[in-house]
Design an enzyme around this catalytic site. Structure first.
Site, PDB file in Angstrom:
ATOM      1  N   ARG A  16       3.516   2.034 -23.399  1.00 49.93           N
ATOM      2  CA  ARG A  16       3.299   1.909 -21.958  1.00 49.93           C
ATOM      3  C   ARG A  16       1.814   1.997 -21.578  1.00 49.93           C
ATOM      4  O   ARG A  16       1.422   1.656 -20.477  1.00 49.93           O
ATOM      5  CB  ARG A  16       4.113   2.983 -21.207  1.00 49.93           C
ATOM      6  CG  ARG A  16       5.618   2.737 -21.266  1.00 49.93           C
ATOM      7  CD  ARG A  16       6.446   3.958 -20.875  1.00 49.93           C
ATOM      8  NE  ARG A  16       6.541   4.921 -21.970  1.00 49.93           N
ATOM      9  CZ  ARG A  16       7.260   6.051 -21.922  1.00 49.93           C
ATOM     10  NH1 ARG A  16       7.930   6.351 -20.823  1.00 49.93           N
ATOM     11  NH2 ARG A  16       7.297   6.874 -22.956  1.00 49.93           N
ATOM     12  N   ASP A 103       0.812  14.099 -25.746  1.00 49.84           N
ATOM     13  CA  ASP A 103       0.478  13.373 -24.511  1.00 49.84           C
ATOM     14  C   ASP A 103       0.645  14.231 -23.263  1.00 49.84           C
ATOM     15  O   ASP A 103       0.756  13.714 -22.156  1.00 49.84           O
ATOM     16  CB  ASP A 103       1.305  12.080 -24.407  1.00 49.84           C
ATOM     17  CG  ASP A 103       2.802  12.330 -24.194  1.00 49.84           C
ATOM     18  OD1 ASP A 103       3.247  13.492 -24.323  1.00 49.84           O
ATOM     19  OD2 ASP A 103       3.528  11.353 -23.909  1.00 49.84           O
ATOM     20  N   GLU A 155      18.042  12.413 -20.692  1.00 49.11           N
ATOM     21  CA  GLU A 155      16.907  11.513 -20.470  1.00 49.11           C
ATOM     22  C   GLU A 155      17.153  10.629 -19.259  1.00 49.11           C
ATOM     23  O   GLU A 155      18.305  10.298 -18.937  1.00 49.11           O
ATOM     24  CB  GLU A 155      16.676  10.639 -21.717  1.00 49.11           C
ATOM     25  CG  GLU A 155      16.187  11.413 -22.915  1.00 49.11           C
ATOM     26  CD  GLU A 155      14.926  12.205 -22.621  1.00 49.11           C
ATOM     27  OE1 GLU A 155      13.902  11.600 -22.261  1.00 49.11           O
ATOM     28  OE2 GLU A 155      14.957  13.451 -22.733  1.00 49.11           O
ATOM     29  N   LYS A 351     -38.412   5.953 -23.208  1.00 43.71           N
ATOM     30  CA  LYS A 351     -37.616   6.018 -24.437  1.00 43.71           C
ATOM     31  C   LYS A 351     -38.472   6.557 -25.568  1.00 43.71           C
ATOM     32  O   LYS A 351     -39.588   6.088 -25.770  1.00 43.71           O
ATOM     33  CB  LYS A 351     -37.090   4.631 -24.807  1.00 43.71           C
ATOM     34  CG  LYS A 351     -36.131   4.635 -25.962  1.00 43.71           C
ATOM     35  CD  LYS A 351     -36.384   3.511 -26.938  1.00 43.71           C
ATOM     36  CE  LYS A 351     -37.597   3.789 -27.798  1.00 43.71           C
ATOM     37  NZ  LYS A 351     -37.878   2.750 -28.797  1.00 43.71           N
ATOM     38  N   TYR A 387     -43.190  -3.095 -29.476  1.00 42.00           N
ATOM     39  CA  TYR A 387     -42.273  -3.795 -30.390  1.00 42.00           C
ATOM     40  C   TYR A 387     -42.782  -5.185 -30.684  1.00 42.00           C
ATOM     41  O   TYR A 387     -43.084  -5.949 -29.760  1.00 42.00           O
ATOM     42  CB  TYR A 387     -40.901  -3.854 -29.699  1.00 42.00           C
ATOM     43  CG  TYR A 387     -39.766  -4.403 -30.510  1.00 42.00           C
ATOM     44  CD1 TYR A 387     -39.527  -3.961 -31.801  1.00 42.00           C
ATOM     45  CD2 TYR A 387     -38.906  -5.357 -29.968  1.00 42.00           C
ATOM     46  CE1 TYR A 387     -38.460  -4.459 -32.536  1.00 42.00           C
ATOM     47  CE2 TYR A 387     -37.834  -5.861 -30.690  1.00 42.00           C
ATOM     48  CZ  TYR A 387     -37.620  -5.408 -31.980  1.00 42.00           C
ATOM     49  OH  TYR A 387     -36.558  -5.897 -32.696  1.00 42.00           O
TER      50      TYR A 387
HETATM   51  C1  UD1 Z   1       9.821  13.160 -23.658  1.00 42.28           C
HETATM   52  C2  UD1 Z   1      11.182  13.865 -23.584  1.00 42.28           C
HETATM   53  C3  UD1 Z   1      11.531  14.097 -22.122  1.00 42.28           C
HETATM   54  C4  UD1 Z   1      10.444  14.905 -21.449  1.00 42.28           C
HETATM   55  C5  UD1 Z   1       9.068  14.256 -21.636  1.00 42.28           C
HETATM   56  C6  UD1 Z   1       7.995  15.215 -21.170  1.00 42.28           C
HETATM   57  C7  UD1 Z   1      12.484  13.145 -25.503  1.00 42.28           C
HETATM   58  C8  UD1 Z   1      13.588  12.248 -25.975  1.00 42.28           C
HETATM   59  N1  UD1 Z   1      12.184  13.036 -24.216  1.00 42.28           N
HETATM   60  O1  UD1 Z   1       9.959  11.907 -23.032  1.00 42.28           O
HETATM   61  O2  UD1 Z   1      12.765  14.800 -22.030  1.00 42.28           O
HETATM   62  O3  UD1 Z   1      10.719  15.031 -20.069  1.00 42.28           O
HETATM   63  O4  UD1 Z   1       8.826  13.964 -23.028  1.00 42.28           O
HETATM   64  O5  UD1 Z   1       6.737  14.627 -21.205  1.00 42.28           O
HETATM   65  O6  UD1 Z   1      11.970  13.912 -26.262  1.00 42.28           O
HETATM   66  N2  UD1 Z   1       6.864  10.843 -30.551  1.00 42.28           N
HETATM   67  C9  UD1 Z   1       6.813  10.849 -31.933  1.00 42.28           C
HETATM   68  N3  UD1 Z   1       7.709  10.116 -32.625  1.00 42.28           N
HETATM   69  C10 UD1 Z   1       8.671   9.377 -32.022  1.00 42.28           C
HETATM   70  C11 UD1 Z   1       8.731   9.381 -30.618  1.00 42.28           C
HETATM   71  C12 UD1 Z   1       7.804  10.116 -29.902  1.00 42.28           C
HETATM   72  O7  UD1 Z   1       5.942  11.496 -32.528  1.00 42.28           O
HETATM   73  O8  UD1 Z   1       9.457   8.750 -32.751  1.00 42.28           O
HETATM   74  C13 UD1 Z   1       5.864  11.625 -29.805  1.00 42.28           C
HETATM   75  C14 UD1 Z   1       5.017  10.770 -28.896  1.00 42.28           C
HETATM   76  O9  UD1 Z   1       3.836  10.344 -29.560  1.00 42.28           O
HETATM   77  C15 UD1 Z   1       4.724  11.705 -27.752  1.00 42.28           C
HETATM   78  C16 UD1 Z   1       5.899  12.655 -27.738  1.00 42.28           C
HETATM   79  O10 UD1 Z   1       6.543  12.528 -28.977  1.00 42.28           O
HETATM   80  O11 UD1 Z   1       3.515  12.424 -27.955  1.00 42.28           O
HETATM   81  C17 UD1 Z   1       6.884  12.344 -26.615  1.00 42.28           C
HETATM   82  O12 UD1 Z   1       7.333  11.011 -26.768  1.00 42.28           O
HETATM   83  P1  UD1 Z   1       7.414  10.022 -25.520  1.00 42.28           P
HETATM   84  O13 UD1 Z   1       7.895   8.718 -26.012  1.00 42.28           O
HETATM   85  O14 UD1 Z   1       6.164  10.062 -24.756  1.00 42.28           O
HETATM   86  O15 UD1 Z   1       8.605  10.735 -24.730  1.00 42.28           O
HETATM   87  P2  UD1 Z   1       8.887  10.703 -23.158  1.00 42.28           P
HETATM   88  O16 UD1 Z   1       9.590   9.442 -22.834  1.00 42.28           O
HETATM   89  O17 UD1 Z   1       7.671  11.034 -22.411  1.00 42.28           O
HETATM   90 CA    CA Z   2       5.517  11.263 -22.914  1.00 42.28          CA
END
Ligand code: UD1
Ligand code: CA
Length: 457
Positions: A16, A103, A155, A351, A387
């Site tokens: 996204r 994130d 979710e 500079k 220069y």
């Molecule tokens: C997730 C939560 C949601 C919560 C939100 C809060 C899940 C299913 N959902 O949603 O309930 O409200 O965070 O911010 O957990 N990641 C991995 N591997 C993967 C998928 C994701 O490492 O296979 C990591 C991403 O890099 C990210 C974090 O997990 O840092 C969360 O993933 P993201 O896809 O951002 O989840 P959200 O849709 O935000």
């Molecule tokens: Ca997220």
């Protein structure tokens, strides 16, 4: 809370964001999001920190370096699947495990500490950190029963219309009893709208197994902001900026328009410095006391002393001592050193050069690869010609030297103390003390030229 294990999820592709840069490396107030997460957990003295990387894992691991150990998630099959990748490293560990996302850059150590304390106090199998969102769109919702006990997390994409109305959201931060976490993780399925293995499903599974599950609600939704796109990234920057600016104001820095002042996390500023709006201070910049920085000023990786007035100017890797006046529209580039009480006026570029004590470069000049002594006066339009297209050469100007306007100083050249250049000169040779260098053709006046002008009779 010594001894907690920490897992940071940072493998997702962040689609996204629509970016080539891995999501967790996008910056908030000058630091990558994942750096902020690390900075929030490090003061908890965790037993270990494991970061799960996947998309762009080389970049992410190189960036984080020694601050964490790493586990790779080859395919991004969901947050539950991501945590499962840590099983070899963490599966047998005792105690509790704090899980966060890379994130969510705004959590403070204080909030994480409160969550850990609540978890220790209630002895739950898992405690999820929740928050009240005015607009919960996109977040997992906390579903509770009539008594207020947490049932599960749903979710956004799987939620019913009623569930979507729930404003208590999953922040994506949890503390688990580590052994219980790994005992249920492999039971998480992917029969949901996204076909992913959801970490939040572990709550439901633990509860069904008779384990106590809990939630701890933080009162500050802003901390929970999850950055999935550029809109949220801008919001995170706004919140972090406000935090940083408040810290400086409480330390005695005057910000005339804090909402329009951009100060990165590591910048230091002394008391009674006044900063107008639309000023940007970046990197490892250190600014002393009693300075005035006016609108449009942008300073990066520079050191500024006390009592300077810097007007709408750009500085990069420069050093400014004390009581100088700079600008408007001066440009200080790497290795510019401006000594006490010196003055740089409008459209002056410096500079790799030192402008000595009380020296003045007032107007429209370029000073590059040069050392200017004390009380030097550099006239308007002076250029240090440093220069030849391949190499740079150095020039020296002694104390109290007077450089006439529009002098070209063809480096390498040494102009001694109290030497003078005549205006308009192109100086190619050294000038000795008290001498004047003049290098320009003489003026001749052509009589009665007016009538030879094509349109004037
Ligand atoms: C997730 C939560 C949601 C919560 C939100 C809060 C899940 C299913 N959902 O949603 O309930 O409200 O965070 O911010 O957990 N990641 C991995 N591997 C993967 C998928 C994701 O490492 O296979 C990591 C991403 O890099 C990210 C974090 O997990 O840092 C969360 O993933 P993201 O896809 O951002 O989840 P959200 O849709 O935000
Ligand atoms: Ca997220």
């Amino acid at each position: 809370m010594e001894g907690t294990n920490v897992v940071i999820l940072a493998a997702g592709n962040g689609s996204r964001m629509k970016s080539n840069l891995p999501k967790v490396l996008h910056e908030v107030a000058g630091k990558a999001m994942v750096d902020w997460v690390l900075s929030a957990v490090e003061p908890l003295s965790p037993k270990n920190i494991l970061t799960v990387t996947g998309v762009g894992n080389e970049k992410v691991q190189a960036h984080i370096g020694k601050r964490s150990d790493f586990v790779i998630q080859e395919k991004q099959l969901g947050t539950g699947h991501a945590v499962l990748q840590t099983k070899a490293a963490l599966g047998n560990a005792k105690g509790s495990t704090l899980i966060l996302s890379g994130d969510t850059p705004l959590f403070t150590t204080k909030t994480l500490e409160a969550l850990l304390e609540e978890h220790a106090r209630t002895k739950a199998a898992v405690t999820v950190l929740t928050a009240h969102a005015d607009d919960p769109t996109g977040y997992g919702r906390i579903v509770r029963d009539d008594e207020g006990m947490v049932l599960k997390i749903v979710e956004q994409k799987d939620a019913s219309i009623t569930e979507r109305r729930i404003q208590e959201i999953n922040t994506g931060v949890y503390v688990f009893d580590n052994q219980l976490l790994f005992s249920v993780l492999s039971k998480v399925g992917n029969d949901n709208a996204q076909g992913e293995y959801y970490l939040p499903d572990t709550l439901d599974i633990l509860r069904e197994a008779g384990q106590p599950i809990g939630a701890y609600e933080t009162m500050d939704f802003d901390e929970s902001l999850g950055v999935n796109d550029r809109v949220a990234l801008a919001k995170a920057n706004e919140i972090m900026r406000a935090r940083i600016n408040e810290k400086h104001m409480r330390n005695g820095v005057e910000l005339l328009d804090p909402a329009q002042t951009y100060i990165e996390a590591d910048v230091q500023i002394g008391q009674d410095t006044v900063i107008e709006g639309n000023v940007t201070l970046k990197g490892k910049t250190v600014i002393g006391r009693d300075n005035v920085l006016t609108a449009g000023t942008r300073i990066e990786d520079s050191t500024i002393g006390d009592g300077n007035v810097i007007t709408s100017s750009h500085l990069e890797e420069a050093t400014v001592k004390n009581k100088t006046t700079i600008g408007p529209y001066a440009h200080l580039r790497p290795l510019a050193v401006i000594e006490d009480e010196a003055h740089l006026g409008n459209f002056v570029e410096v500079k790799k050069a030192t402008v000595g004590l009380r020296s003045k470069v007032g107007h429209l000049s370029y000073v590059g690869n040069a050392t200017l002594g004390e009380d030097v006066n550099v006239g308007a339009g002076t250029i240090f010609v440093n220069y030849d297209g391949v190499n740079k050469f150095d020039s020296k100007v002694g104390d109290r030297a007077f450089i006439g306007s529009n002098t070209k100083i063809i480096a390498p050249v040494t102009i001694a103390d109290e030497a003078i250049t005549a205006a308009g000169s192109t100086i190619t040779d050294d000038i000795q003390k008290h001498a004047m260098g003049i290098a320009r053709s003489r003026q001749t006046n052509k009589e009665d030229f007016w009538k030879r002008m094509p349109h004037k009779k």
